[in-house]
Motif scaffolding. Sequence first.
Motif, PDB file in Angstrom:
ATOM      1  N   GLY A  77      48.514  61.634  36.592  1.00 34.87           N
ATOM      2  CA  GLY A  77      46.961  61.883  36.591  1.00 34.87           C
ATOM      3  C   GLY A  77      46.400  61.029  35.682  1.00 34.87           C
ATOM      4  N   VAL A  78      46.808  60.004  35.022  1.00 35.19           N
ATOM      5  CA  VAL A  78      46.129  59.252  34.105  1.00 35.19           C
ATOM      6  C   VAL A  78      46.253  57.951  34.770  1.00 35.19           C
ATOM      7  N   GLY A  79      47.432  57.455  35.227  1.00 27.89           N
ATOM      8  CA  GLY A  79      47.654  56.247  35.724  1.00 27.89           C
ATOM      9  C   GLY A  79      48.046  54.985  34.846  1.00 27.89           C
ATOM     10  N   TRP A  80      48.644  54.015  35.121  1.00 27.10           N
ATOM     11  CA  TRP A  80      49.132  52.954  34.512  1.00 27.10           C
ATOM     12  C   TRP A  80      48.443  51.692  34.944  1.00 27.10           C
ATOM     13  N   ASN A  81      48.462  50.687  34.355  1.00 26.92           N
ATOM     14  CA  ASN A  81      48.077  49.114  34.774  1.00 26.92           C
ATOM     15  C   ASN A  81      48.794  48.922  35.494  1.00 26.92           C
ATOM     16  N   SER A  82      48.473  48.034  36.623  1.00 27.44           N
ATOM     17  CA  SER A  82      49.142  47.303  37.654  1.00 27.44           C
ATOM     18  C   SER A  82      48.731  45.874  37.748  1.00 27.44           C
ATOM     19  N   LEU A  83      49.461  45.088  38.226  1.00 27.34           N
ATOM     20  CA  LEU A  83      49.364  43.679  38.185  1.00 27.34           C
ATOM     21  C   LEU A  83      49.568  43.457  39.875  1.00 27.34           C
ATOM     22  N   SER A  84      48.836  42.661  40.158  1.00 22.78           N
ATOM     23  CA  SER A  84      48.933  42.142  41.712  1.00 22.78           C
ATOM     24  C   SER A  84      49.200  40.809  41.792  1.00 22.78           C
ATOM     25  N   PHE A  85      49.826  40.311  43.047  1.00 23.31           N
ATOM     26  CA  PHE A  85      50.161  38.871  43.046  1.00 23.31           C
ATOM     27  C   PHE A  85      49.877  38.501  44.622  1.00 23.31           C
ATOM     28  N   ALA A  86      48.857  37.775  44.499  1.00 20.52           N
ATOM     29  CA  ALA A  86      48.110  37.502  46.012  1.00 20.52           C
ATOM     30  C   ALA A  86      48.184  36.000  46.329  1.00 20.52           C
ATOM     31  N   PRO A  87      48.151  35.500  47.285  1.00 19.04           N
ATOM     32  CA  PRO A  87      48.215  34.017  47.467  1.00 19.04           C
ATOM     33  C   PRO A  87      47.043  33.347  47.045  1.00 19.04           C
ATOM     34  N   VAL A  88      46.953  32.098  46.943  1.00 20.43           N
ATOM     35  CA  VAL A  88      45.620  31.288  46.630  1.00 20.43           C
ATOM     36  C   VAL A  88      44.900  30.913  47.842  1.00 20.43           C
ATOM     37  N   SER A  89      45.461  30.909  49.042  1.00 20.82           N
ATOM     38  CA  SER A  89      45.043  30.401  50.318  1.00 20.82           C
ATOM     39  C   SER A  89      45.612  31.544  51.391  1.00 20.82           C
ATOM     40  N   PHE A  90      44.824  31.427  52.452  1.00 23.97           N
ATOM     41  CA  PHE A  90      45.525  31.932  53.649  1.00 23.97           C
ATOM     42  C   PHE A  90      46.950  31.364  54.059  1.00 23.97           C
ATOM     43  N   GLY A  91      47.657  32.297  54.359  1.00 19.58           N
ATOM     44  CA  GLY A  91      49.024  31.624  54.769  1.00 19.58           C
ATOM     45  C   GLY A  91      50.200  31.139  53.600  1.00 19.58           C
ATOM     46  N   ALA A  92      49.750  31.088  52.578  1.00 19.07           N
ATOM     47  CA  ALA A  92      50.305  30.739  51.235  1.00 19.07           C
ATOM     48  C   ALA A  92      51.255  31.916  50.795  1.00 19.07           C
ATOM     49  N   GLN A  93      52.221  31.563  50.173  1.00 19.68           N
ATOM     50  CA  GLN A  93      52.885  32.810  49.561  1.00 19.68           C
ATOM     51  C   GLN A  93      52.376  33.287  48.506  1.00 19.68           C
ATOM     52  N   ALA A  94      52.459  34.339  48.003  1.00 19.50           N
ATOM     53  CA  ALA A  94      52.013  35.049  46.667  1.00 19.50           C
ATOM     54  C   ALA A  94      52.769  34.555  45.561  1.00 19.50           C
ATOM     55  N   THR A  95      54.120  34.521  46.011  1.00 22.65           N
ATOM     56  CA  THR A  95      55.316  34.168  44.904  1.00 22.65           C
ATOM     57  C   THR A  95      56.458  33.750  45.542  1.00 22.65           C
ATOM     58  N   THR A  96      57.509  33.342  44.902  1.00 19.23           N
ATOM     59  CA  THR A  96      58.610  32.956  45.605  1.00 19.23           C
ATOM     60  C   THR A  96      60.169  33.526  44.894  1.00 19.23           C
ATOM     61  N   LEU A  97      60.912  34.076  45.506  1.00 17.61           N
ATOM     62  CA  LEU A  97      62.280  34.689  44.777  1.00 17.61           C
ATOM     63  C   LEU A  97      62.648  33.815  43.611  1.00 17.61           C
ATOM     64  N   ARG A  98      62.721  32.376  43.840  1.00 17.81           N
ATOM     65  CA  ARG A  98      63.580  31.621  42.905  1.00 17.81           C
ATOM     66  C   ARG A  98      62.715  31.560  41.590  1.00 17.81           C
ATOM     67  N   THR A  99      61.333  31.927  41.518  1.00 18.42           N
ATOM     68  CA  THR A  99      60.741  31.718  40.486  1.00 18.42           C
ATOM     69  C   THR A  99      60.674  32.971  39.522  1.00 18.42           C
ATOM     70  N   GLY A 100      60.784  34.089  40.551  1.00 17.27           N
ATOM     71  CA  GLY A 100      60.445  35.500  40.124  1.00 17.27           C
ATOM     72  C   GLY A 100      59.012  35.936  39.860  1.00 17.27           C
ATOM     73  N   LEU A 101      58.775  36.909  39.261  1.00 12.34           N
ATOM     74  CA  LEU A 101      57.201  37.350  38.984  1.00 12.34           C
ATOM     75  C   LEU A 101      57.023  36.895  37.700  1.00 12.34           C
ATOM     76  N   ILE A 102      56.078  35.796  37.634  1.00 13.74           N
ATOM     77  CA  ILE A 102      55.522  35.469  36.408  1.00 13.74           C
ATOM     78  C   ILE A 102      54.222  36.254  35.924  1.00 13.74           C
ATOM     79  N   TYR A 103      54.428  36.806  34.840  1.00 10.56           N
ATOM     80  CA  TYR A 103      53.271  37.518  34.397  1.00 10.56           C
ATOM     81  C   TYR A 103      53.345  37.654  32.850  1.00 10.56           C
ATOM     82  N   ASN A 104      52.212  38.245  32.292  1.00  8.51           N
ATOM     83  CA  ASN A 104      52.249  38.606  30.926  1.00  8.51           C
ATOM     84  C   ASN A 104      52.491  40.084  30.668  1.00  8.51           C
ATOM     85  N   LEU A 105      53.966  40.218  29.932  1.00 11.65           N
ATOM     86  CA  LEU A 105      54.337  41.578  29.971  1.00 11.65           C
ATOM     87  C   LEU A 105      53.227  42.514  29.159  1.00 11.65           C
ATOM     88  N   ALA A 106      52.713  41.922  28.136  1.00 10.22           N
ATOM     89  CA  ALA A 106      51.693  42.784  27.435  1.00 10.22           C
ATOM     90  C   ALA A 106      50.391  43.118  28.325  1.00 10.22           C
TER      91      ALA A 106
END
Length: 293
Positions: A77-106
């Motif tokens: 009922g409270v909810g947690w913060n979430s991060l989204s990974f979106a492509p910079v342009s149409f048809g481009a990948q949001a991320t790649t498996l070899r680099t993992g999800l790059i984000y700030n844990l904080a």
Amino acid sequence: MFGPTIPNPSAGGLLGGMVYEGYGPGRCNCVFTTTYPYAVGPRLGIAYQIAPKTVLRGGWALAYGGGAYGGESTAQGVGWNSLSFAPVSFGAQATTLRTGLIYNLADLYSVSLSPGLQPQAGTINSPPYYQDRNGGRPPRINQWNISLQREITQNLVVEASDVGNHGVWLQGNSLLDLNALSTQRISSFGLDINNAADRSLLTSPVNSALAAARGFSKLPYAGFPATLTVAQTLRPYPQFGSIPIHYAPLGDSWYDGLQVKVTKRTSYGLTASGRLPGRKRWTWAPKTPLGAG
């Protein structure tokens, strides 16, 4: 989860705020539920030949079900913060498996740990469940049976058994509501639920002429919606709706019965078997939850 004794700054300091599990600033330095460490399930079986054609058998066991609380996030009922990974342009990948999800844990832990996170201004919210302190206790089934088997003829066997079990600590979510408006609480304000005039008052808005005439037009705290009913203002925690108790091990079950079985072994191409079962009963006890308050 909901904290019954936590002052809520969003409700004028009334008791009933948010409390956060864990250790460190803004948290309760605690865990909401405790793990039950004694879920040992022994089994015992015996068989004794009383006579050449008569056998006595018995068995006993303790069995446990899965625990209701597995250490998952409990802030319903409270909810947690979430991060989204979106492509910079149409048809481009949001991320790649070899680099993992790059984000700030904080960034994932920047959610407010305020005891006044609920209710939101001008509304009456339903807060997260109140977690029963014994939610980590798994349901336990005590099983037993004793049977007497007798060979009547070479191909005919009769068996009578007493079979039973008793289940305890079965999960009973939402059986109790910490914010229920009981008859006793209504009576403490000088009202009678059996009186038609008092029932009309309870269902009237706080800003109604009837509430003002009866002296029930005072808001519980600044910002309380004046269009809500007088009954809402009389709840133990008027800033919220229902506050159910989660993971409460309040359920019991019983089974006990005489089971009679007749078995006719293959003879002249015929095999037959018949059984008379017992009865089963379930009960969910509406008693004070373990660890409530």
